[in-house]
Design a protein around this motif. Structure first.
Motif, mmCIF file in Angstrom:
data_model
loop_
_atom_site.group_PDB
_atom_site.id
_atom_site.type_symbol
_atom_site.label_atom_id
_atom_site.label_comp_id
_atom_site.label_asym_id
_atom_site.label_seq_id
_atom_site.Cartn_x
_atom_site.Cartn_y
_atom_site.Cartn_z
ATOM 1 N N THR A 133 79.527 42.244 -12.751
ATOM 2 C CA THR A 133 78.279 41.625 -13.184
ATOM 3 C C THR A 133 77.181 42.186 -12.294
ATOM 4 O O THR A 133 77.256 42.063 -11.070
ATOM 5 C CB THR A 133 78.364 40.089 -13.051
ATOM 6 N N TRP A 134 76.161 42.792 -12.908
ATOM 7 C CA TRP A 134 75.123 43.503 -12.157
ATOM 8 C C TRP A 134 73.806 42.754 -12.178
ATOM 9 O O TRP A 134 73.411 42.173 -13.192
ATOM 10 C CB TRP A 134 74.941 44.905 -12.748
ATOM 11 N N TRP A 135 73.112 42.797 -11.049
ATOM 12 C CA TRP A 135 71.843 42.100 -10.836
ATOM 13 C C TRP A 135 70.798 43.088 -10.332
ATOM 14 O O TRP A 135 71.137 44.092 -9.709
ATOM 15 C CB TRP A 135 72.036 40.994 -9.792
ATOM 16 N N ALA A 136 69.537 42.782 -10.562
ATOM 17 C CA ALA A 136 68.447 43.673 -10.142
ATOM 18 C C ALA A 136 67.617 42.990 -9.056
ATOM 19 O O ALA A 136 67.030 41.938 -9.284
ATOM 20 C CB ALA A 136 67.571 44.029 -11.334
ATOM 21 N N LEU A 137 67.592 43.621 -7.892
ATOM 22 C CA LEU A 137 66.799 43.125 -6.766
ATOM 23 C C LEU A 137 65.488 43.903 -6.731
ATOM 24 O O LEU A 137 65.475 45.131 -6.765
ATOM 25 C CB LEU A 137 67.571 43.332 -5.464
ATOM 26 N N GLY A 138 64.380 43.171 -6.662
ATOM 27 C CA GLY A 138 63.071 43.809 -6.636
ATOM 28 C C GLY A 138 62.718 44.340 -5.262
ATOM 29 O O GLY A 138 63.382 44.039 -4.267
ATOM 30 N N PRO A 139 61.630 45.115 -5.168
ATOM 31 C CA PRO A 139 61.207 45.682 -3.890
ATOM 32 C C PRO A 139 60.799 44.616 -2.870
ATOM 33 O O PRO A 139 60.807 44.868 -1.674
ATOM 34 C CB PRO A 139 60.029 46.580 -4.255
ATOM 35 N N ASP A 140 60.487 43.416 -3.376
ATOM 36 C CA ASP A 140 60.105 42.326 -2.462
ATOM 37 C C ASP A 140 61.314 41.569 -1.923
ATOM 38 O O ASP A 140 61.175 40.606 -1.181
ATOM 39 C CB ASP A 140 59.153 41.365 -3.165
ATOM 40 N N HIS B 226 82.923 39.363 -12.139
ATOM 41 C CA HIS B 226 82.662 38.675 -13.398
ATOM 42 C C HIS B 226 83.214 37.254 -13.273
ATOM 43 O O HIS B 226 84.301 37.055 -12.746
ATOM 44 C CB HIS B 226 83.348 39.422 -14.544
ATOM 45 N N PRO B 227 82.463 36.248 -13.739
ATOM 46 C CA PRO B 227 82.976 34.877 -13.634
ATOM 47 C C PRO B 227 84.187 34.672 -14.537
ATOM 48 O O PRO B 227 84.354 35.395 -15.523
ATOM 49 C CB PRO B 227 81.796 34.015 -14.105
ATOM 50 N N PRO B 228 85.024 33.694 -14.209
ATOM 51 C CA PRO B 228 86.184 33.419 -15.063
ATOM 52 C C PRO B 228 85.730 32.852 -16.405
ATOM 53 O O PRO B 228 84.618 32.339 -16.534
ATOM 54 C CB PRO B 228 86.982 32.385 -14.272
ATOM 55 N N MET B 229 86.609 32.954 -17.395
ATOM 56 C CA MET B 229 86.294 32.386 -18.708
ATOM 57 C C MET B 229 86.225 30.866 -18.600
ATOM 58 O O MET B 229 87.001 30.258 -17.864
ATOM 59 C CB MET B 229 87.355 32.770 -19.724
#
Length: 82
Positions: free
Chosen positions: A17-24, A52-55
């Motif tokens: 599971t991918w997340w986006a971290l901003g420059p701040d 990935h979280p479980p079902m």
């Protein structure tokens, strides 16, 4: 749960599971993306990943669990007469 940087991901780890971290240093607030950086539709701007979280429970299993918990609580409170 601690997000790990993309640099620590390896293809042997598979989908994450991918997340986006901003420059701040704050999460961008976008929905997570599931997959790998090797996927053809990889967005390219996600910086961190988690497992990935479980079902979740199926609706039938959740209903059975809730009924059993309610029955046990009523029994423990002495609400049944025998």
């Amino acid at each position: 749960m601690t997000a790990r940087p993309i640099e620590s991901w390896h293809e042997d780890m598979g989908n994450k599971t991918w997340w986006a971290l901003g420059p701040d240093g704050e999460w961008l607030g976008e929905p997570a993306w599931i997959g790998t950086p090797n996927d053809s539709d990889w967005p390219g701007y996600h910086t961190h990943f988690t497992d990935h979280p479980p079902m979740p429970e199926t609706p039938d299993a959740a209903s059975r669990r809730i009924r059993a918990e309610a029955w046990a609580e009523a029994r423990d409170l002495g609400l049944f007469s025998y």
